[in-house]
Scaffold this motif. Structure first.
Motif, PDB file in Angstrom:
ATOM      1  N   UNK A 212       0.837  -1.157  -0.024  1.00  0.00           N
ATOM      2  CA  UNK A 212      -0.032   0.210  -0.011  1.00  0.00           C
ATOM      3  C   UNK A 212       0.771   1.301   0.086  1.00  0.00           C
ATOM      4  N   UNK A 213       2.073   1.208   0.614  1.00  0.00           N
ATOM      5  CA  UNK A 213       2.871   2.233   0.707  1.00  0.00           C
ATOM      6  C   UNK A 213       3.491   2.724  -0.675  1.00  0.00           C
ATOM      7  N   UNK A 214       3.749   1.789  -1.342  1.00  0.00           N
ATOM      8  CA  UNK A 214       4.312   1.975  -2.552  1.00  0.00           C
ATOM      9  C   UNK A 214       3.288   2.536  -3.581  1.00  0.00           C
ATOM     10  N   UNK A 215       2.274   1.809  -3.684  1.00  0.00           N
ATOM     11  CA  UNK A 215       0.949   2.386  -4.398  1.00  0.00           C
ATOM     12  C   UNK A 215       0.856   3.906  -3.969  1.00  0.00           C
ATOM     13  N   UNK A 216       0.851   4.385  -2.882  1.00  0.00           N
ATOM     14  CA  UNK A 216       0.407   5.652  -2.430  1.00  0.00           C
ATOM     15  C   UNK A 216       1.514   6.738  -2.772  1.00  0.00           C
ATOM     16  N   UNK A 217       2.703   6.152  -2.482  1.00  0.00           N
ATOM     17  CA  UNK A 217       4.130   6.941  -2.862  1.00  0.00           C
ATOM     18  C   UNK A 217       4.311   7.331  -4.285  1.00  0.00           C
ATOM     19  N   UNK A 218       3.928   6.217  -5.086  1.00  0.00           N
ATOM     20  CA  UNK A 218       4.049   6.511  -6.648  1.00  0.00           C
ATOM     21  C   UNK A 218       3.033   7.457  -7.135  1.00  0.00           C
ATOM     22  N   UNK A 219       2.020   7.596  -6.303  1.00  0.00           N
ATOM     23  CA  UNK A 219       0.624   8.155  -7.036  1.00  0.00           C
ATOM     24  C   UNK A 219       0.592   9.501  -6.135  1.00  0.00           C
ATOM     25  N   UNK A 220       1.584   9.922  -5.445  1.00  0.00           N
ATOM     26  CA  UNK A 220       1.646  11.273  -4.959  1.00  0.00           C
ATOM     27  C   UNK A 220       0.803  11.322  -3.386  1.00  0.00           C
ATOM     28  N   UNK A 221       0.299  10.300  -2.815  1.00  0.00           N
ATOM     29  CA  UNK A 221      -0.465  10.341  -1.545  1.00  0.00           C
ATOM     30  C   UNK A 221       0.462  10.239  -0.386  1.00  0.00           C
ATOM     31  N   UNK A 222       1.119  11.481  -0.199  1.00  0.00           N
ATOM     32  CA  UNK A 222       2.009  11.273   0.837  1.00  0.00           C
ATOM     33  C   UNK A 222       1.979  11.046   2.111  1.00  0.00           C
ATOM     34  N   UNK A 223       0.476  11.388   2.718  1.00  0.00           N
ATOM     35  CA  UNK A 223       0.264  11.276   3.964  1.00  0.00           C
ATOM     36  C   UNK A 223      -0.085   9.775   4.169  1.00  0.00           C
ATOM     37  N   UNK A 224      -0.675   9.164   3.320  1.00  0.00           N
ATOM     38  CA  UNK A 224      -1.000   7.694   3.044  1.00  0.00           C
ATOM     39  C   UNK A 224       0.309   6.782   3.213  1.00  0.00           C
ATOM     40  N   UNK A 225       1.227   7.419   2.301  1.00  0.00           N
ATOM     41  CA  UNK A 225       2.511   6.673   2.155  1.00  0.00           C
ATOM     42  C   UNK A 225       3.242   6.623   3.208  1.00  0.00           C
ATOM     43  N   UNK A 226       3.234   7.816   4.063  1.00  0.00           N
ATOM     44  CA  UNK A 226       4.200   7.959   5.400  1.00  0.00           C
ATOM     45  C   UNK A 226       3.222   6.935   6.565  1.00  0.00           C
ATOM     46  N   UNK A 227       2.130   7.154   6.542  1.00  0.00           N
ATOM     47  CA  UNK A 227       1.275   6.017   7.571  1.00  0.00           C
ATOM     48  C   UNK A 227       1.583   4.635   7.049  1.00  0.00           C
ATOM     49  N   UNK A 228       1.522   4.286   5.872  1.00  0.00           N
ATOM     50  CA  UNK A 228       1.739   2.788   5.486  1.00  0.00           C
ATOM     51  C   UNK A 228       3.473   2.362   5.886  1.00  0.00           C
ATOM     52  N   UNK A 229       4.162   3.425   5.347  1.00  0.00           N
ATOM     53  CA  UNK A 229       5.619   3.013   5.647  1.00  0.00           C
ATOM     54  C   UNK A 229       6.016   2.984   7.330  1.00  0.00           C
ATOM     55  N   UNK A 230       5.378   3.911   8.023  1.00  0.00           N
ATOM     56  CA  UNK A 230       5.804   3.697   9.491  1.00  0.00           C
ATOM     57  C   UNK A 230       5.073   2.154  10.116  1.00  0.00           C
ATOM     58  N   UNK A 231       3.840   2.075   9.422  1.00  0.00           N
ATOM     59  CA  UNK A 231       3.074   0.913   9.893  1.00  0.00           C
ATOM     60  C   UNK A 231       3.880  -0.398   9.639  1.00  0.00           C
ATOM     61  N   UNK A 232       4.439  -0.236   8.506  1.00  0.00           N
ATOM     62  CA  UNK A 232       5.210  -1.576   7.878  1.00  0.00           C
ATOM     63  C   UNK A 232       6.447  -1.623   8.784  1.00  0.00           C
ATOM     64  N   UNK A 233       7.178  -0.649   9.189  1.00  0.00           N
ATOM     65  CA  UNK A 233       8.160  -0.558  10.254  1.00  0.00           C
ATOM     66  C   UNK A 233       8.016  -1.208  11.594  1.00  0.00           C
ATOM     67  N   UNK A 234       7.001  -0.597  11.972  1.00  0.00           N
ATOM     68  CA  UNK A 234       6.602  -0.752  13.187  1.00  0.00           C
ATOM     69  C   UNK A 234       6.002  -2.468  13.629  1.00  0.00           C
ATOM     70  N   UNK A 235       5.449  -2.731  12.675  1.00  0.00           N
ATOM     71  CA  UNK A 235       4.707  -4.170  12.503  1.00  0.00           C
ATOM     72  C   UNK A 235       5.827  -5.279  12.365  1.00  0.00           C
ATOM     73  N   UNK A 236       6.800  -5.021  11.583  1.00  0.00           N
ATOM     74  CA  UNK A 236       7.893  -5.835  11.249  1.00  0.00           C
ATOM     75  C   UNK A 236       8.654  -5.944  12.519  1.00  0.00           C
ATOM     76  N   UNK A 237       8.906  -4.935  13.230  1.00  0.00           N
ATOM     77  CA  UNK A 237       9.791  -5.014  14.324  1.00  0.00           C
ATOM     78  C   UNK A 237       8.988  -5.951  15.262  1.00  0.00           C
ATOM     79  N   UNK A 238       7.739  -5.421  15.482  1.00  0.00           N
ATOM     80  CA  UNK A 238       7.097  -6.187  16.780  1.00  0.00           C
ATOM     81  C   UNK A 238       6.880  -7.583  16.240  1.00  0.00           C
ATOM     82  N   UNK A 239       6.954  -8.154  15.170  1.00  0.00           N
ATOM     83  CA  UNK A 239       6.750  -9.469  14.650  1.00  0.00           C
ATOM     84  C   UNK A 239       8.185 -10.181  15.005  1.00  0.00           C
TER      85      UNK A 239
END
Length: 353
Positions: free
Chosen positions: A91-118
């Motif tokens: 989802x972050x890549x799609x948002x990043x490439x389509x210019x949805x910066x806030x959604x991209x930021x949210x998804x990237x931070x979510x991915x990092x937090x989730x994989x760290x906790x995982x």
């Protein structure tokens, strides 16, 4: 002490009311006409396990399989967080490439937090970090655990680089490359935990090997969409709303197909015990979250946030429900023996060896 003795002429000095009748025809094993397996006659050994005409008893009620040693908090949480991380990167890549910066930021931070906790949950279950590092000493393509360890080892730095460059605003080009790389690895990260648990003898996991990857990918997509709906501005959440609907449909359809293929007996593990309430709650939360995202999520910030929270909770409940269904199926021997007998009968009826 027994005074009976076995001679060529038979048993001498036997006490029928006290001693076992050695060599008696009634104590001989009987061969199952369907399976070819040898088992004791029920009238001689009343505690012996058998499955006939829908009835099942096991030896002293003991489980056939070793019980699953994993803790629900660690491993079910690991299953949920892995799906959330991998799907969020897509989802972050799609948002990043389509210019949805806030959604991209949210998804990237979510991915990092989730994989760290995982990773933290996995290491906590293993006992110490060195055991995870030891799994990287070899790469075995036929082992889901080995493949998963290498996937996480490659994916986590990419997810971290994508999130850090987004938050700091520096190294944009490497950050874009990391975002795309994490997205390419994301589907495998979201899906590999399904083969990981299906590659076991646990009936409610092993028998679902065809549908479980679709359940986990759909559940992960719904969770990533939920995180986006919960934190991103409403004007940028169109991709998250679409992902919510697609993920919910895929998860629900795959679970329904899995239960039909299970048959009524094994499918009961999804309705009873601790798994039952969890999976019913998961279905209700996922459906409500997807419906809210599709209808009101684009117009109301509150509706988007509530839908996102429901999707996240539903995805977590799915993973914990599937986990507890596996525990229940391993603890009750009928879920191991009866399906095996049914498969043998089906193969015999089809003329297969």
């Amino acid at each position: 002490m027994s005074t009976s003795d076995v001679t060529r002429a038979g048993v001498r000095g036997a006490r029928p009311d006290r001693d076992a009748v050695t060599g008696s025809v009634h104590a001989r094993p009987d061969r199952d006409a369907v399976t070819g397996s040898v088992h004791a006659r029920p009238e001689t050994h009343p505690a012996a396990g058998h499955a006939r005409d829908g009835e099942f008893r096991s030896y002293h009620g003991r489980p056939v399989l070793n019980q699953v040693p994993w803790a629900a908090r660690d491993i079910a949480g690991y299953l949920f967080l892995g799906g959330l991380a991998g799907s969020s990167s897509v989802l972050a890549a799609g948002a990043h490439l389509t210019g949805r910066r806030a959604l991209a930021r949210t998804a990237k931070v979510t991915a990092l937090g989730a994989v760290t906790l995982s990773l933290a949950a996995l290491v906590n279950d293993l006992g110490r970090p060195a055991r995870f590092l030891n799994m990287l000493r070899v790469c075995k393509p036929t082992s889901p655990m080995s493949v998963g360890s290498w996937l996480l080892a490659g994916y986590a730095p990419l997810a971290g680089a994508a999130a850090v460059t987004e938050l700091t605003g520096r190294l944009r080009a490497p950050g874009t490359a990391a975002t795309v790389g994490a997205a390419l690895a994301g589907p495998a990260v979201a899906a590999y935990t399904a083969p990981l648990i299906c590659d076991t003898a646990v009936p409610a996991w092993h028998e679902g090997y065809r549908e479980m990857p679709f359940v986990f990918v759909g559940s992960g997509a719904a969770a990533a969409a939920g995180a986006g709906l919960l934190a991103a501005p409403t004007g940028e959440t169109a991709p998250a709303r679409r992902a919510a609907v697609l993920g919910a449909v895929l998860e629900t359809a795959a679970l329904a197909r899995m239960r039909r293929r299970f048959g009524p007996q094994l499918a009961a593990t999804h309705r009873r015990g601790r798994a039952g309430p969890l999976l019913r709650a998961a279905e209700a939360l996922t459906a409500a979250g997807a419906l809210g995202a599709a209808t009101l999520g684009g117009r109301s910030r509150w509706a988007a946030a509530l839908s996102g929270a429901a999707l996240l909770a539903g995805s977590a409940a799915t993973r914990f429900g599937v986990f507890h269904a596996g525990l229940a199926s391993a603890a009750d021997p009928r879920y191991t023996i009866v399906p095996q007998r049914r498969r043998v009968r089906d193969r015999a009826g089809a003329g297969l060896s």
